[in-house]
Design a protein around this motif. Structure first.
Motif, PDB file in Angstrom:
ATOM      1  N   LEU A 100     -29.224  31.516 -16.752  1.00 63.16           N
ATOM      2  CA  LEU A 100     -28.306  32.442 -16.098  1.00 63.16           C
ATOM      3  C   LEU A 100     -27.898  33.520 -17.091  1.00 63.16           C
ATOM      4  O   LEU A 100     -27.907  33.298 -18.304  1.00 63.16           O
ATOM      5  N   ASP A 108     -28.133  27.990 -19.818  1.00 61.19           N
ATOM      6  CA  ASP A 108     -28.591  27.278 -18.626  1.00 61.19           C
ATOM      7  C   ASP A 108     -27.422  26.923 -17.730  1.00 61.19           C
ATOM      8  O   ASP A 108     -26.288  26.721 -18.199  1.00 61.19           O
ATOM      9  N   ASP A 109     -27.697  26.804 -16.436  1.00 60.94           N
ATOM     10  CA  ASP A 109     -26.613  26.485 -15.506  1.00 60.94           C
ATOM     11  C   ASP A 109     -26.066  25.077 -15.702  1.00 60.94           C
ATOM     12  O   ASP A 109     -24.976  24.750 -15.229  1.00 60.94           O
ATOM     13  N   THR A 110     -26.808  24.226 -16.444  1.00 55.51           N
ATOM     14  CA  THR A 110     -26.340  22.871 -16.725  1.00 55.51           C
ATOM     15  C   THR A 110     -25.494  22.792 -17.993  1.00 55.51           C
ATOM     16  O   THR A 110     -24.876  21.758 -18.251  1.00 55.51           O
ATOM     17  N   SER A 122     -21.514  27.364 -19.310  1.00 54.20           N
ATOM     18  CA  SER A 122     -21.728  28.213 -18.134  1.00 54.20           C
ATOM     19  C   SER A 122     -20.511  28.216 -17.214  1.00 54.20           C
ATOM     20  O   SER A 122     -20.249  29.208 -16.520  1.00 54.20           O
ATOM     21  N   LYS A 123     -19.764  27.110 -17.214  1.00 55.88           N
ATOM     22  CA  LYS A 123     -18.549  27.063 -16.397  1.00 55.88           C
ATOM     23  C   LYS A 123     -17.481  27.986 -16.976  1.00 55.88           C
ATOM     24  O   LYS A 123     -16.772  28.674 -16.239  1.00 55.88           O
ATOM     25  N   ARG A 151     -17.958  31.980 -16.529  1.00 58.90           N
ATOM     26  CA  ARG A 151     -17.757  32.594 -15.224  1.00 58.90           C
ATOM     27  C   ARG A 151     -16.410  33.314 -15.110  1.00 58.90           C
ATOM     28  O   ARG A 151     -16.241  34.183 -14.258  1.00 58.90           O
ATOM     29  N   CYS A 202     -22.374  37.117 -12.777  1.00 57.80           N
ATOM     30  CA  CYS A 202     -23.465  36.182 -13.091  1.00 57.80           C
ATOM     31  C   CYS A 202     -24.677  36.517 -12.245  1.00 57.80           C
ATOM     32  O   CYS A 202     -24.554  36.871 -11.062  1.00 57.80           O
TER      33      CYS A 202
END
Length: 396
Positions: free
Chosen positions: A202, A246-248, A252-253, A256, A292
């Motif tokens: 992402l 990566d979104d994992t 990434s949280k 945002r 994003c």
């Protein structure tokens, strides 16, 4: 519903790949008609701003007006030149390459929405160039409309659209369909093709503004434990800052939200955060940054079906990791090549007449070597990074 104007080719999507296909069709296919359908809003900021200097040759091939227009817009402050690249990748120190050492000169940090609109304006100009006041010649059309759907009868493809502004529903027929809708591959997915994602990358990005800007016109790249960042200076004392992970990944949280994005920027980077702090850059007021977007490596399966007379092009066919900085130039090049091959099929254009000297007779033969070369280089570049965390090991 207005209906059933017939073209040789319908191109859905008016970004670099779609416009390059249209311009190549016009250049080589004197008897080829086409319509370009696009619903882009040129007022909306668009990421993907780096254009390598090698693109000059492609732009010149597509239209002699494009290089001069690009230089003019750069002089007028719409785009900026790239003086070089600086990266803290293999070590914490910055290593530089300079545009002055490149035989093609300097590339660009584009106002991407403006550049895409310039390409569409160039295609619109073809309508006058070919048809003229008398309306003679195979029709060329640019339609500002939303793509609704596609079907096929024994005679042709049928594409349904909704015109912007009037909401009028229309249908167009063609022998060939080109999907240039970007990563979403809107047309190809309706035809049953699937996008295969190679990773879960992402891109979280924000545009910053400084009271006075700065003099650093390099692209600055910096690796961190959980991903990598880059920043480029844009026009009007603005600068884009992008974080890839990566979104994992837990980061990434946090990325945002504005507070989390800024915390990661100032905690994890050294050189990029210094550039932002030293020049008093702040995220644009009254904006919804960070934003994003998908940045993964992907390809369409299948990318084309020449029996059924459809093909994808650009990011719809194969999308690259932004680390390569090759997404836009690959979109332009693949559009040129697809346009040439369609002209060979529709108008009998001989290979020696094509400026790119394309030796391939099928569209699939264009895409597969590009994809293979990209995968090898991606693995090589990620392998050079100094970190060994999960993000990096997934790419080695």
């Amino acid at each position: 519903m207005s209906s059933d104007k017939v073209f040789d080719v319908i191109i859905v999507g008016g970004g670099p790949a779609g416009c390059a296909t249209a311009l190549a069709l016009h250049r080589l296919g004197e008897n080829v008609s086409f319509i370009l359908i696009d619903d882009a809003d040129s007022a909306v900021f668009k990421i993907g701003e780096s254009l390598p200097p090698e693109a000059k040759r492609l732009l010149q091939y597509l239209s002699s007006k494009l290089p001069a227009r690009l230089e003019q817009d750069t002089s007028n402050g719409i785009h900026t030149n790239i003086v070089g690249n600086a990266s803290a990748w293999e070590s914490a120190d910055v290593h530089e390459t300079f545009a002055i050492m490149n035989p093609f000169g300097a590339g660009w940090h584009l106002d991407r929405a403006s550049f895409d609109e310039t390409l569409r304006e160039t295609v619109r100009g073809l309508c006058l160039d070919r048809c003229g006041p008398s309306g003679q010649g195979p029709p060329i059309k640019v339609e500002k409309a939303r793509f609704l759907g596609i079907e096929k009868d024994p005679r042709s493809w049928i594409v349904s659209t909704e015109e912007q502004g009037t909401n009028e529903k229309r249908q167009y027929r063609s022998k060939w369909i080109v999907d240039a809708t970007g990563r979403k591959a809107s047309v190809a997915h309706k035809l049953g093709a699937k996008t295969i994602k190679k990773d879960a990358l992402l891109a979280f990005y924000a545009v910053f503004k400084s009271p006075a800007g700065d003099w650093d016109h390099r692209t600055l790249i910096e690796a961190t434990e959980t991903g990598w960042w880059y920043t480029s200076q844009l026009a009007n004392h603005t600068r884009i800052v992008v974080y890839h992970t990566d979104d994992t990944d837990p980061s990434s949280k946090h990325a945002r939200k504005r507070e989390g994005f800024l915390n990661l920027l100032y905690t994890d980077t050294t050189h990029i955060s210094k550039t932002i702090e030293d020049n008093d850059y702040q995220i644009l007021a009254d904006s919804n940054y960070p934003r994003c977007t998908a940045a993964c490596s992907s390809y369409l399966e299948p990318m084309t079906n020449e029996v059924e007379c459809w093909t994808a092009v650009g990011d719809a066919a194969m999308a690259f990791d932004p680390l390569s900085s090759q997404g836009m130039i690959t979109a332009l090049r693949s559009g040129c090549l697809v346009g040439e091959i369609l002209c060979q099929k529709l108008d009998g254009v001989k290979r020696e007449e094509a400026a790119t000297q394309n030796e391939r007779s099928s569209i699939e033969e264009i895409f597969l070597p590009i994809l293979s070369d990209y995968e090898k280089k991606k693995q090589l570049f990620y392998g050079l990074a100094r970190f060994d965390g999960e993000f990096w090991m997934r790419r080695r």
